[in-house]
Scaffold this motif. Structure first.
Motif, short mmCIF file in Angstrom:
data_model
loop_
_atom_site.label_atom_id
_atom_site.label_comp_id
_atom_site.label_asym_id
_atom_site.label_seq_id
_atom_site.Cartn_x
_atom_site.Cartn_y
_atom_site.Cartn_z
N ILE A 1 7.24 17.77 -4.84
CA ILE A 1 6.53 16.49 -4.66
C ILE A 1 6.52 15.71 -5.97
N ASP A 2 6.23 16.40 -7.05
CA ASP A 2 6.16 15.73 -8.35
C ASP A 2 7.52 15.14 -8.72
N TYR A 3 8.59 15.88 -8.46
CA TYR A 3 9.93 15.40 -8.83
C TYR A 3 10.30 14.16 -8.03
N TYR A 4 9.88 14.12 -6.78
CA TYR A 4 10.19 12.95 -5.95
C TYR A 4 9.26 11.77 -6.22
N VAL A 5 7.98 12.03 -6.34
CA VAL A 5 6.98 10.96 -6.35
C VAL A 5 6.71 10.38 -7.73
N ARG A 6 6.68 11.21 -8.74
CA ARG A 6 6.25 10.76 -10.07
C ARG A 6 6.98 9.51 -10.55
N PRO A 7 8.32 9.44 -10.47
CA PRO A 7 8.98 8.22 -10.96
C PRO A 7 8.67 6.98 -10.14
N LEU A 8 8.36 7.16 -8.84
CA LEU A 8 8.11 6.01 -7.97
C LEU A 8 6.83 5.27 -8.32
N VAL A 9 5.87 5.99 -8.91
CA VAL A 9 4.56 5.40 -9.18
C VAL A 9 4.26 5.38 -10.67
N SER A 10 5.30 5.48 -11.50
CA SER A 10 5.11 5.64 -12.95
C SER A 10 4.74 4.35 -13.66
N SER A 11 4.94 3.19 -13.02
CA SER A 11 4.60 1.91 -13.64
C SER A 11 4.44 0.87 -12.54
N ALA A 12 3.89 -0.27 -12.90
CA ALA A 12 3.74 -1.36 -11.93
C ALA A 12 5.11 -1.81 -11.42
N LEU A 13 6.09 -1.86 -12.32
CA LEU A 13 7.43 -2.26 -11.91
C LEU A 13 8.03 -1.26 -10.93
N THR B 1 0.80 -1.22 0.00
CA THR B 1 0.00 0.00 0.00
C THR B 1 0.83 1.27 0.00
N LEU B 2 2.14 1.15 0.14
CA LEU B 2 2.98 2.34 0.27
C LEU B 2 2.92 3.22 -0.97
N ALA B 3 2.97 2.63 -2.15
CA ALA B 3 2.92 3.41 -3.38
C ALA B 3 1.60 4.15 -3.51
N ASP B 4 0.50 3.50 -3.14
CA ASP B 4 -0.81 4.16 -3.21
C ASP B 4 -0.87 5.36 -2.28
N THR B 5 -0.34 5.19 -1.07
CA THR B 5 -0.34 6.27 -0.10
C THR B 5 0.51 7.43 -0.59
N THR B 6 1.67 7.12 -1.13
CA THR B 6 2.58 8.16 -1.62
C THR B 6 2.00 8.87 -2.84
N GLU B 7 1.33 8.14 -3.71
CA GLU B 7 0.76 8.73 -4.93
C GLU B 7 -0.27 9.80 -4.61
N LYS B 8 -0.95 9.69 -3.49
CA LYS B 8 -1.95 10.69 -3.11
C LYS B 8 -1.35 12.08 -2.95
N TRP B 9 -0.06 12.14 -2.65
CA TRP B 9 0.59 13.43 -2.48
C TRP B 9 0.60 14.24 -3.77
N LEU B 10 0.55 13.56 -4.91
CA LEU B 10 0.59 14.27 -6.19
C LEU B 10 -0.63 15.16 -6.39
N SER B 11 -1.76 14.74 -5.88
CA SER B 11 -2.99 15.51 -6.04
C SER B 11 -3.41 16.25 -4.78
N ASP B 12 -2.70 16.03 -3.67
CA ASP B 12 -3.08 16.65 -2.40
C ASP B 12 -1.81 17.14 -1.69
#
Length: 317
Positions: free
Chosen positions: A215-227, A180-191
Motif C-alpha cells: 500500500i505504501d509503495y502504491y499510495v505514498r507518491p500519489l499523495v506526497s504533495s498538492a501537485l 476527494t479521491l486522494a483523501d480517500t486513497t490516503e486513508k489506506w496508509l493508516s488503515d
C-alpha cells in the motif's frame, strides 16, 4: 544456439509454473518493496522525469501498469521473465514515482507519446508489450500509432473500445472530479484493513496480499504533495472521454501477435471484453482464462503471465 537455450529454459519455467498453477499455488514475488525501490531509475525527457525499472538483457519486454498502481505491479512477472528479456517497467505520468509538471497532459495519447520518447531515449527499437487495466488502453494506442515498434502484445484485464472507461470506474472518476479521491486513497496508509476491505476486495482474489508495504509503495507518491494529488485526480479525469473511441478498424488491420490472459472473476472488465479483443485482432493467439483472477491478478499469479508471455514470444521468435 541462443534460440535453443531460450526454448530449453523457458520450457522448464512453463512446466514449473503450470504445475504450480494447477495445484492452486501462488508465487510469492522475490522482489520486496525495498529491493524494487533500489532498482528505480529515471529518464529525463521533454515530458518529465520518468521513473522506471529495468532488469535483464536481450530483447525488451515493456510492462504497462494499471491505476492507481505503478511498475511494482509487475514485480513477480519481472522476477520470472528477466532471465529471458530485458524487462522495462515505467511509471505512467500522474501515477507512481514519475514526475511531470502541472501543465503536462495525462491522457492515454500523452502516455503513449511518453513511451515512444522513453524507448527512443533508451535506444530501444521493438518491444513485447505486457499490459493491464488503463495500461492496456495505452498499449492499444501505442500499437496503432507505432506498429513497427511492437513485436507482440499480451493483454490482461483492460479497457476495450466498447467498455472504456468501464461503468465500475465511474464512482472513482466522480471522486476525482469532486477532489476527494486522494483523501480517500490516503486513508489506506493508516488503515490497512480498510484498504483490503474496499480496494483490495474489488481487485484481488486474496485481499490479504495487499500488505502495508505494498500500500505504501502504491499510495505514498500519489499523495506526497498538492501537485501529485492534483495529478492523481487529473489522471482519472483523463479517462473520459473514451480514449479508445474509433480505434477498432485500425486494430483489425494489425498483424502483431496478441495473447489475451483474463481474470474471469473480475467485476470491472468482463470476459466479454476479452472475447472482443480475441475477435478483432487478426493475429490473436486466443484467451487464457484465470478462474480466480480479478483485475490485478497479475500480482497474485505472476507465473501465469510469465508462462503465457514465454509461449507468445516462442511463437514469434
Amino acid at each position: 544456439m541462443q534460440r535453443r537455450r531460450f526454448l530449453q529454459m523457458s520450457g522448464s519455467l512453463l512446466t514449473a509454473s503450470a504445475m504450480a498453477y494447477g495445484a492452486g499455488a501462488q508465487t510469492k514475488p522475490a522482489s520486496d518493496a525495498a529491493a524494487f525501490h533500489a532498482q528505480r531509475r529515471y529518464a529525463t525527457l521533454a515530458c518529465g522525469r520518468i521513473a522506471y525499472i529495468e532488469r535483464g538483457k536481450a530483447e525488451v519486454a515493456l510492462f504497462l501498469h494499471g491505476a492507481p498502481l505503478n511498475s511494482f505491479q509487475w514485480r513477480g512477472a519481472i522476477d520470472l521473465l528477466s532471465p529471458y528479456r530485458r524487462c522495462l517497467a515505467p511509471d505512467f505520468m500522474g501515477l507512481g514515482y514519475t514526475q511531470v509538471t502541472e501543465s503536462q497532459a495525462l491522457t492515454a495519447d500523452a502516455q503513449s507519446a511518453m513511451l515512444l520518447a522513453l524507448l527512443d531515449h533508451l535506444g530501444i527499437d521493438k518491444v513485447d508489450i505486457i499490459a493491464s487495466d488503463s495500461g492496456g488502453a495505452v498499449a492499444q494506442l501505442f500499437l496503432i500509432a507505432h506498429p513497427d515498434r511492437v513485436r507482440s502484445m499480451l493483454l490482461s484485464n483492460c479497457d476495450v473500445e466498447p467498455d472504456s472507461p468501464p461503468s465500475d470506474v465511474q464512482p472513482v472518476i466522480a471522486m476525482a472530479r469532486a477532489g476527494t479521491l486522494a483523501d480517500t486513497t490516503e486513508k489506506w496508509l493508516s488503515d490497512t484493513a480498510l484498504a483490503r476491505a474496499t480496494f483490495g476486495a474489488a481487485v484481488y482474489h486474496e485481499p490479504a496480499r495487499l500488505t502495508a508495504e505494498t500500500i505504501d509503495y502504491y499510495v505514498r507518491p500519489l499523495v506526497s504533495s498538492a501537485l501529485r494529488r492534483a495529478q492523481y485526480h487529473a489522471f482519472h479525469l483523463a479517462l473520459e472521454p473514451n480514449p479508445l473511441a474509433g480505434i477498432e478498424a485500425a486494430l483489425k488491420r494489425s498483424t502483431v501477435p496478441v495473447k489475451i490472459v483474463w481474470g474471469a472473476s473480475d467485476t470491472i472488465f468482463s470476459m466479454d471484453d476479452a472475447k472482443y479483443l480475441d475477435r478483432i485482432f487478426p493475429a490473436s493467439r486466443g484467451i487464457r482464462s484465470v478462474p480466480q483472477g480479478k483485475l490485478f491478478f497479475q500480482e497474485e499469479f505472476p507465473e501465469v503471465i510469465a508462462e503465457e508471455a514465454l509461449r507468445l514470444w516462442q511463437s514469434v521468435s
